[in-house]
Design a protein around this motif. Structure first.
Motif, short mmCIF file in Angstrom:
data_model
loop_
_atom_site.label_atom_id
_atom_site.label_comp_id
_atom_site.label_asym_id
_atom_site.label_seq_id
_atom_site.Cartn_x
_atom_site.Cartn_y
_atom_site.Cartn_z
N GLU A 40 13.91 -15.85 -17.01
CA GLU A 40 14.89 -14.76 -17.08
C GLU A 40 14.35 -13.55 -16.33
N THR A 41 15.13 -13.04 -15.38
CA THR A 41 14.67 -11.91 -14.57
C THR A 41 14.41 -10.67 -15.41
N ARG A 42 15.27 -10.39 -16.37
CA ARG A 42 15.15 -9.15 -17.14
C ARG A 42 13.91 -9.12 -18.04
N THR A 43 13.54 -10.30 -18.58
CA THR A 43 12.48 -10.34 -19.59
C THR A 43 11.28 -11.18 -19.20
N GLY A 44 11.43 -12.09 -18.25
CA GLY A 44 10.36 -13.01 -17.93
C GLY A 44 10.28 -14.19 -18.88
N ASP A 45 11.28 -14.33 -19.78
CA ASP A 45 11.27 -15.45 -20.73
C ASP A 45 11.46 -16.77 -19.99
N SER A 46 10.74 -17.80 -20.44
CA SER A 46 10.89 -19.13 -19.88
C SER A 46 12.21 -19.73 -20.34
#
Length: 283
Positions: free
Chosen positions: A198-204
């Motif tokens: 996820e671009t906003r959070t870096g979540d996988s």
């Protein structure tokens, strides 16, 4: 390049830049001009955003030049600006936005003001050589692939401030990289998979394999990938041969992933650009 006439610019191993007229429908398009001035092979060409008649070039020795394509002459007299990056490696990526030109080389991403040919800013990665780089200057984002992770940066923040948006860990060198406003896609050739964040959070968000394991139990290596909105194509190889794997999530009817604690939040992975956040439909 477009103006009163359509032009195509090309550059390569012979260190020259050539302008071709694309205004006619003839099979053989005429050569308008040849620019000389680079001493090494060309790596990148781009049109300057603030003035479409200007062409920006970068060669393998990290020398940047700006050329005036209006009524060009054959030679170096059309060069209207030049700069040299003191990098410890060849250029990896180049992107123009407004009057700035961003160039990734060595362990730095340097922004050059094309009006003055002076450095406007430098994003330095301490002890991390850049292996791949994608940029969205309009969103103030730069993503760099290194030996063991991908790093997402906010270029609005000063170098001395913590300007890392996210760190996306990898089990090898990130040489394949895609960035858009919704997702980051990373690939390691030896991994056989690409990973989505996820671009906003870096979540996988997800991991996608490049084909099925071979009869020998060996996964395919990923050699190339291309991402376009909801679609992704991966090319790879295994002991049994080459494989091209294509997926299209445009008609998917279920969320790709449900993050712990965020069950009500639908990821934007593969969501088309025109998707309306007010809609309740899940993909």
């Amino acid at each position: 390049m477009e103006g009163e006439s359509k032009l195509l610019a090309s550059g390569g191993e012979d260190c020259t830049i050539r302008l071709w007229s694309m205004s006619t429908r003839a099979k053989n398009h005429p050569l308008i001009a040849t620019f000389h001035g680079h001493e090494k092979a060309l790596s990148f060409l781009s049109v300057a955003w603030h003035k479409s008649s200007l062409l920006v070039s970068c060669s393998k020795d990290s020398k940047v030049k700006v050329w005036d394509t209006v009524a060009p002459s054959s030679g170096s007299s059309s060069c209207v600006g030049s700069a040299h990056l003191n990098s410890n490696g060849p250029p990896i990526a180049m992107k123009c936005h407004e009057s700035l030109c961003y160039i990734a080389a060595g362990a730095e991403v340097t922004a050059i003001d094309l009006r003055t040919m002076k450095k406007a800013s430098v994003l330095a990665l301490q002890n991390h050589r850049i292996l791949s780089c994608e940029m969205m200057p309009s969103e103030w984002l730069i993503c760099t692939g290194t030996k063991d992770r991908a790093l997402l940066w906010d270029i609005r923040k000063a170098q001395e401030l913590p300007n890392t948006v996210a760190e996306m860990q990898s089990n090898g060198p990130v040489t394949l990289l895609h960035l858009d406003q919704y997702k980051v896609v990373t690939g390691v050739p030896s991994d056989g998979q690409v990973h989505v964040w996820e671009t906003r959070t870096g979540d996988s968000l997800n991991s996608l394999g490049c084909g099925e394991p071979s009869r020998l139990g060996v996964r395919s290596r990923v050699s190339a990938m291309a991402v376009d909105g909801c679609r992704i194509a991966m090319a790879g190889s295994s002991p049994e041969g080459c494989v091209l794997h294509y997926r299209d999530f445009a008609t998917a009817s279920a969320p790709v992933v449900s993050l712990p604690g965020k069950e009500k939040e639908v990821s934007r992975f593969w969501r088309p650009q025109e998707f309306d956040d007010s809609e309740e439909e899940e993909y």
